[in-house]
Design a protein around this motif. Structure first.
Motif, PDB file in Angstrom:
ATOM      1  N   LEU A  95       2.586   3.648 -11.075  1.00  0.00           N
ATOM      2  CA  LEU A  95       3.364   4.888 -11.023  1.00  0.00           C
ATOM      3  C   LEU A  95       3.537   5.365  -9.580  1.00  0.00           C
ATOM      4  O   LEU A  95       2.869   6.300  -9.131  1.00  0.00           O
ATOM      5  CB  LEU A  95       2.691   5.978 -11.864  1.00  0.00           C
ATOM      6  N   PRO A  96       4.405   4.721  -8.791  1.00  0.00           N
ATOM      7  CA  PRO A  96       4.638   5.167  -7.412  1.00  0.00           C
ATOM      8  C   PRO A  96       5.131   6.614  -7.384  1.00  0.00           C
ATOM      9  O   PRO A  96       6.004   7.007  -8.158  1.00  0.00           O
ATOM     10  CB  PRO A  96       5.722   4.210  -6.911  1.00  0.00           C
ATOM     11  N   THR A  97       4.543   7.400  -6.495  1.00  0.00           N
ATOM     12  CA  THR A  97       4.896   8.812  -6.378  1.00  0.00           C
ATOM     13  C   THR A  97       6.180   8.991  -5.576  1.00  0.00           C
ATOM     14  O   THR A  97       6.402   8.320  -4.578  1.00  0.00           O
ATOM     15  CB  THR A  97       3.756   9.581  -5.686  1.00  0.00           C
ATOM     16  N   ILE A  98       6.988   9.948  -6.013  1.00  0.00           N
ATOM     17  CA  ILE A  98       8.213  10.306  -5.298  1.00  0.00           C
ATOM     18  C   ILE A  98       7.911  11.433  -4.312  1.00  0.00           C
ATOM     19  O   ILE A  98       7.166  12.375  -4.626  1.00  0.00           O
ATOM     20  CB  ILE A  98       9.299  10.783  -6.284  1.00  0.00           C
ATOM     21  N   ASP A  99       8.519  11.366  -3.135  1.00  0.00           N
ATOM     22  CA  ASP A  99       8.421  12.447  -2.164  1.00  0.00           C
ATOM     23  C   ASP A  99       9.511  13.467  -2.490  1.00  0.00           C
ATOM     24  O   ASP A  99      10.691  13.258  -2.189  1.00  0.00           O
ATOM     25  CB  ASP A  99       8.599  11.892  -0.744  1.00  0.00           C
ATOM     26  N   LYS A 100       9.102  14.583  -3.115  1.00  0.00           N
ATOM     27  CA  LYS A 100      10.078  15.565  -3.585  1.00  0.00           C
ATOM     28  C   LYS A 100      10.743  16.353  -2.460  1.00  0.00           C
ATOM     29  O   LYS A 100      11.706  17.084  -2.690  1.00  0.00           O
ATOM     30  CB  LYS A 100       9.423  16.542  -4.557  1.00  0.00           C
ATOM     31  N   ASP A 115       0.861  -1.189   0.000  1.00  0.00           N
ATOM     32  CA  ASP A 115       0.000   0.000   0.000  1.00  0.00           C
ATOM     33  C   ASP A 115       0.893   1.233   0.000  1.00  0.00           C
ATOM     34  O   ASP A 115       1.516   1.564   1.018  1.00  0.00           O
ATOM     35  CB  ASP A 115      -0.906  -0.014   1.235  1.00  0.00           C
ATOM     36  N   TYR A 116       0.969   1.907  -1.135  1.00  0.00           N
ATOM     37  CA  TYR A 116       1.878   3.036  -1.286  1.00  0.00           C
ATOM     38  C   TYR A 116       1.203   4.134  -2.098  1.00  0.00           C
ATOM     39  O   TYR A 116       0.251   3.898  -2.842  1.00  0.00           O
ATOM     40  CB  TYR A 116       3.174   2.603  -1.971  1.00  0.00           C
ATOM     41  N   LYS A 117       1.720   5.330  -1.942  1.00  0.00           N
ATOM     42  CA  LYS A 117       1.175   6.475  -2.660  1.00  0.00           C
ATOM     43  C   LYS A 117       1.602   6.402  -4.118  1.00  0.00           C
ATOM     44  O   LYS A 117       2.775   6.175  -4.427  1.00  0.00           O
ATOM     45  CB  LYS A 117       1.670   7.782  -2.043  1.00  0.00           C
ATOM     46  N   SER A 118       0.635   6.600  -5.016  1.00  0.00           N
ATOM     47  CA  SER A 118       0.934   6.556  -6.444  1.00  0.00           C
ATOM     48  C   SER A 118       0.248   7.725  -7.147  1.00  0.00           C
ATOM     49  O   SER A 118      -0.698   8.317  -6.620  1.00  0.00           O
ATOM     50  CB  SER A 118       0.494   5.224  -7.057  1.00  0.00           C
ATOM     51  N   TRP A 119       0.732   8.026  -8.340  1.00  0.00           N
ATOM     52  CA  TRP A 119       0.210   9.170  -9.088  1.00  0.00           C
ATOM     53  C   TRP A 119      -1.225   8.893  -9.518  1.00  0.00           C
ATOM     54  O   TRP A 119      -1.491   7.965 -10.268  1.00  0.00           O
ATOM     55  CB  TRP A 119       1.107   9.432 -10.303  1.00  0.00           C
TER      56      TRP A 119
END
Length: 592
Positions: free
Chosen positions: A309-314, A299-303
């Motif tokens: 498309l897993p989201t990057i923490d900028k 369970d991960y944040k995705s676009w």
């Protein structure tokens, strides 16, 4: 109630026009026609912050004046007018603000809560784009579908089209996830081979959709930022492309996809094929803190919720350093190979500090340009409940001008009146810093939209108008590959068919070639101001620089019309010209 007049587009009422540098002094004049005594307040508010009511000074019998010189925040200010009218013992309060267009003449409001405010942009510095950029005619290439030389390298879990004329296709699972993309096999050597064609068309710069290692045909699911996708070729092929373009006095910008990566990338490594050091495989991964897990690892944040498309923490310093901070960063590597700029994918997903970090790196490369994907008016954009500072200085040189595309399509197929279209263009001119307005990356179609010829129902007369507007409105024109060759198709993947090299539509190609020649022959189209006018059938404008005036008139009616300057409404300064006749759905340009 008094009769009130204010027009933010005319110097009689506001000086200077439009966006201005921080520290600029402004003057406002409001005209009120009433037999009664009135008091007027200038109401100002930074974005959605604290309101201030400042007294306006009577400067003549019916004119109220206000000087403003303390705007210290970069962004935009809202302002409107409060009028207090005294009729004997009675006191009436009402307000004067903008209409839903935003600028020009406004209207009177009884309820302050209903007022649409005028806005004033304040920016940090002028955006000096490289000299080559403002004069460029861009060509956007979807690399898989443009041209191929030799045989494409094989990769796991993909299919190749049987023929270049096959329609684009994806294979989806029941949940909607795409599990297989079919590839045409376009490559970098193919692009090199078509440089003579692009030169003949009149193109001077290329924008490539992503070229880095990825799993999909679109390559917005980056697997490795440091590697050319093997289907496209090698790094040596890329260097050969850059060299060949520069030898032909052409430029190249790349697509930077820094919001997210592919699930099967070396950084996330969902499928375990990248050595087991991705964030999905181990929390000891050097990339682990780039991603946000609700429940590790599935369970991960995705676009936009797309699991591929897993989201990057900028906000992570290690990612910032990797993209633009280190001496061997992603930006520096490709800059070092001679590219001429970047287009940032989904700029809304990149915090302002991240965009500024990229821009600071690019300051070491003064001939490079930084463009952001923004679909709305970038000067007023709210993303994730924050007003974005894309174009106020130290950010983007320009954004993709989808608002202009909306106006062009509105005029030709959407029922947008010439009057409303002219006012929409003028409002953008007022909101944007002048340099950004002229830098904006104009289009009538991209890989994310339907093909222009399909939207126009294959009407070449309307296509001629659309391309004319693309080439003559302020901004840098961009052609989506194959539009000039007559490619059709609706949304992805239909809009990504292979270029029809053996079946180029000569009629559509001539339309593009003719308008590109006009674009290049009139310097005022790159740097000139705009003065818009209209009638019920005519949309037109004057482009003016220090040495040249060009008048463009587009007849949007299905019948010929006689055009006389006296019958047109000008948004700013009227222009005189000899009356003439223009045919149905035609355009005319005049130089003076």
């Amino acid at each position: 109630m008094a009769e009130i007049t204010y027009n933010s587009w005319l110097s009689t009422y506001k000086r200077p026009f439009g966006a201005a540098l921080i520290g600029t002094n402004f003057e406002f004049d409001l005209i009120i026609d009433t037999p009664h005594h009135v008091a007027v307040n200038f109401v100002i508010q930074f974005e959605n912050g604290f309101k201030s009511y400042e007294k306006m000074t009577p400067s003549s019998e019916n004119r109220f004046h206000f000087a403003l010189n303390n705007l210290s925040e970069i962004g935009f200010y809202n302002y409107y007018f409060q009028i207090i009218e005294f009729d004997g013992p009675h006191e009436y309060r009402y307000f004067y603000g903008a209409t839903d267009i935003g600028g020009r003449l406004g209207k009177t409001y009884a309820d302050e809560g209903a007022v649409i405010a005028y806005t004033q942009t304040i920016f940090l510095k002028k955006e000096k784009a490289p000299d080559w950029y403002r004069n460029a005619v861009f060509y956007q290439i979807f690399p898989d579908a443009f041209a191929q030389i030799g045989h494409a390298n094989q990769k796991d879990d993909i299919f190749f089209y049987g023929k270049e004329t096959d329609k684009p296709y994806y294979i989806r699972e029941k949940d909607g996830d795409i599990t297989r993309w079919t590839f045409y096999g376009g490559n970098l050597q193919g692009i090199i081979s078509k440089i003579p064609y692009l030169k003949t068309l009149g193109v001077t710069a290329l924008y490539l959709n992503p070229i880095f290692e990825a799993r999909s045909t679109h390559r917005y699911d980056t697997s490795d930022y440091m590697t050319i996708d093997s289907i496209l070729g090698s790094e040596a092929d890329f260097e050969a492309l850059v060299t060949a373009l520069h030898q032909h006095d052409m430029r190249l910008i790349l697509d930077g996809v820094f919001s997210h990566v592919g699930r099967n990338s070396k950084y996330f490594d969902f499928d375990g094929k990248s050595g087991g050091m991705g964030a999905y495989q181990t929390n000891k991964s050097p990339y682990f803190d780039w991603f946000s897990f609700t429940h590790y690892p599935d369970d991960y944040k995705s676009w936009w919720g797309i699991k591929d498309l897993p989201t990057i923490d900028k906000s992570k310093t290690s990612f910032q350093q990797f993209i633009y901070g280190d001496e061997d960063s992603v930006i520096d590597k490709w800059n070092g190979l001679g590219i001429d700029g970047w287009r940032l994918d989904v700029a809304d997903e990149l915090p302002d500090f991240f965009i500024k970090g990229i821009r600071d790196t690019l300051e070491r490369y003064p001939e490079q340009v930084l463009i952001g994907e923004v679909w709305e008016d970038a000067s007023r954009k709210i993303a994730y409940e924050q007003y974005r500072k894309y174009i106020y200085g130290d950010g983007l040189h320009a954004t993709m001008n989808y608002p202009f595309r909306d106006i062009i399509l509105g005029l030709l197929v959407g029922g947008l009146s010439p009057e409303l279209a002219a006012k929409k263009v003028m409002q953008l001119s007022e909101n944007y810093p002048r340099d950004v307005f002229l830098n904006n990356f104009n289009n009538i179609g991209t890989h994310d939209t339907e093909r222009i010829l399909s939207l126009l129902d294959h009407n070449l007369t309307k296509l001629n108008l659309a391309v004319g507007l693309l080439m003559t409105l302020p901004g840098v024109p961009t052609i989506y590959y194959g539009d000039e060759a007559g490619l059709t198709g609706l949304k992805d993947p239909e809009n990504r068919a292979f270029f029809p090299w053996d079946n180029i539509n000569q009629d559509t190609q001539k339309i593009y070639q003719n308008w590109i020649k006009i674009r290049k022959s009139i310097p005022a189209l790159a740097d000139g101001d705009i003065n818009l006018f209209y009638s019920d059938k005519i949309f037109g404008f004057v482009r003016t620089d220090e040495t040249q005036t060009a008048i463009f008139i587009y007849n949007l009616a299905n019948e010929g019309v006689s055009v006389n300057a006296q019958d047109l409404t000008f948004l700013t300064q009227p222009v005189e010209f000899t009356p003439f006749f223009i045919g149905a759905l035609e355009s005319i340009s005049k130089l003076t």
